[in-house]
Motif scaffolding. Structure first.
Motif, PDB file in Angstrom:
ATOM      1  N   SER A   5       0.617  -1.285  -0.032  1.00 28.94           N
ATOM      2  CA  SER A   5       0.027  -0.092   0.057  1.00 28.94           C
ATOM      3  C   SER A   5       0.939   1.093   0.151  1.00 28.94           C
ATOM      4  O   SER A   5       1.616   1.360   0.714  1.00 28.94           O
ATOM      5  N   SER A   9      -1.813   8.566  -3.195  1.00 26.81           N
ATOM      6  CA  SER A   9      -1.879   8.017  -4.520  1.00 26.81           C
ATOM      7  C   SER A   9      -1.405   9.159  -5.403  1.00 26.81           C
ATOM      8  O   SER A   9      -0.838   9.002  -6.575  1.00 26.81           O
ATOM      9  N   LEU A  91       7.203   4.213  -7.109  1.00 21.46           N
ATOM     10  CA  LEU A  91       6.705   2.884  -6.781  1.00 21.46           C
ATOM     11  C   LEU A  91       7.569   2.100  -5.574  1.00 21.46           C
ATOM     12  O   LEU A  91       8.665   2.431  -5.679  1.00 21.46           O
ATOM     13  N   GLY A 108       3.504  -1.822  -5.175  1.00 24.90           N
ATOM     14  CA  GLY A 108       2.140  -1.055  -4.880  1.00 24.90           C
ATOM     15  C   GLY A 108       1.850  -0.229  -6.110  1.00 24.90           C
ATOM     16  O   GLY A 108       2.536  -0.347  -7.356  1.00 24.90           O
ATOM     17  N   ASN A 109       0.923   0.687  -6.209  1.00 23.96           N
ATOM     18  CA  ASN A 109       0.430   1.219  -7.279  1.00 23.96           C
ATOM     19  C   ASN A 109       1.018   2.652  -7.491  1.00 23.96           C
ATOM     20  O   ASN A 109       0.778   3.360  -8.396  1.00 23.96           O
TER      21      ASN A 109
ATOM     22  N   GLN B  38       3.318  -4.673 -16.697  1.00 24.70           N
ATOM     23  CA  GLN B  38       2.587  -3.526 -16.051  1.00 24.70           C
ATOM     24  C   GLN B  38       1.716  -2.561 -17.068  1.00 24.70           C
ATOM     25  O   GLN B  38       1.647  -2.423 -18.092  1.00 24.70           O
ATOM     26  N   SER B  41      -1.066   3.066 -14.678  1.00 24.67           N
ATOM     27  CA  SER B  41      -1.415   3.454 -13.474  1.00 24.67           C
ATOM     28  C   SER B  41      -1.527   2.450 -12.467  1.00 24.67           C
ATOM     29  O   SER B  41      -2.155   2.695 -11.432  1.00 24.67           O
ATOM     30  N   GLN B  42      -0.859   1.308 -12.584  1.00 26.09           N
ATOM     31  CA  GLN B  42      -0.477   0.233 -11.780  1.00 26.09           C
ATOM     32  C   GLN B  42       1.203   0.074 -11.551  1.00 26.09           C
ATOM     33  O   GLN B  42       1.797   0.266 -12.541  1.00 26.09           O
ATOM     34  N   GLY B  43       1.366  -0.795 -10.533  1.00 28.96           N
ATOM     35  CA  GLY B  43       2.767  -1.356 -10.366  1.00 28.96           C
ATOM     36  C   GLY B  43       3.085  -2.528 -11.284  1.00 28.96           C
ATOM     37  O   GLY B  43       2.011  -3.099 -11.730  1.00 28.96           O
ATOM     38  N   ARG B  45       3.686  -6.220 -12.195  1.00 25.45           N
ATOM     39  CA  ARG B  45       3.016  -7.457 -11.652  1.00 25.45           C
ATOM     40  C   ARG B  45       3.963  -8.603 -12.172  1.00 25.45           C
ATOM     41  O   ARG B  45       4.015  -8.769 -13.324  1.00 25.45           O
TER      42      ARG B  45
END
Lengths: 116, 111
Positions: A5, A9, A91, A108-109, B38, B41-43, B45
């Protein structure tokens, strides 16, 4: 279970201000990484924590950047006197143990930082 | 530290097999090869990891030749949802710090 987490954001700040970015790794993960990703670019390594060992700070771009990891869990990345070129997505990733075989990175995002 | 080289972009159509190759000429004896995916807007994976020969899981296969200086990620029958950036990462031996990601391959799947 809960993943990595990151907060906030999104963060918009004025040039010259300090910012703190937070990362909560997966519980029990001993390794923690910070990366920076500029728009349309790959991942740039910043810093690595492993247990109680001294962190690998070799990727920090300047002395305005620092990071802590308290109690082997939560980590904070601090950027002092922010500059426009600091704008990027930051990140955080964690992994269960030092050896990465069968323990890949969990990301995380990210926190999207915009310096105006 | 093993540096990786990948194509910047690739295009494909739905239902086709896609192969993305990563070069890592100075891979160390104890290094593993890991691929990440990826989305915007995301990390990244985790997709798959291997050391040598072939590894297969439910989403992809990874082919590694005997000299381990390259690896190929194979995605069978891609769909629009496979449009993403794919990163090859080499490391995992010795000190785990400073894991270097390459610039990644942007895969665009068209209908």
């Amino acid at each position: 279970g809960a993943g990595v987490s990151q907060s906030p954001s999104n963060k918009v700040t004025e040039k010259g201000k300090d910012v703190e970015l937070r990362c909560d790794p997966i519980s029990g993960h001993t390794a923690l990484y910070w990366y920076r990703q500029s728009l349309g670019q790959g991942l740039e390594f910043l810093i690595y924590f492993q247990g109680n060992s001294a962190p690998d700070k070799s990727g920090l771009p300047s002395d305005r950047f620092s990071a802590e990891r308290t109690g082997g869990s939560v980590s904070t990345l601090t950027i002092q006197r922010t500059q426009q070129e600091d704008s990027a997505v930051y990140l955080c990733a964690s992994s269960p143990r030092q050896i990465l075989y069968n323990s890949p990175l969990h990301f995380g995002n990210g926190t999207r930082l915009t310096v105006t | 530290l093993a540096k990786t080289t990948q194509p910047i972009s690739m295009d494909s159509y739905e239902g086709q097999e896609v192969n993305i190759t990563c070069s890592h000429n100075n891979i160390a004896t104890n290094d593993y090869i890991t691929w990440y995916q990826q989305f915007p807007s995301q990390g990244p994976r985790f997709i798959i990891q291997g050391y040598k020969t072939k590894v297969t899981n439910e989403v992809a296969s990874l082919f590694i030749p005997a000299d381990r200086k390259s690896s190929t990620l194979s995605l069978p029958r891609v769909s629009l949802s496979d449009t993403a950036v794919y990163y090859c990462l080499v490391g995992g031996s010795g000190s785990q710090g400073n894991l270097i990601f390459g610039k990644g391959t942007k895969l665009s799947v068209k209908p």
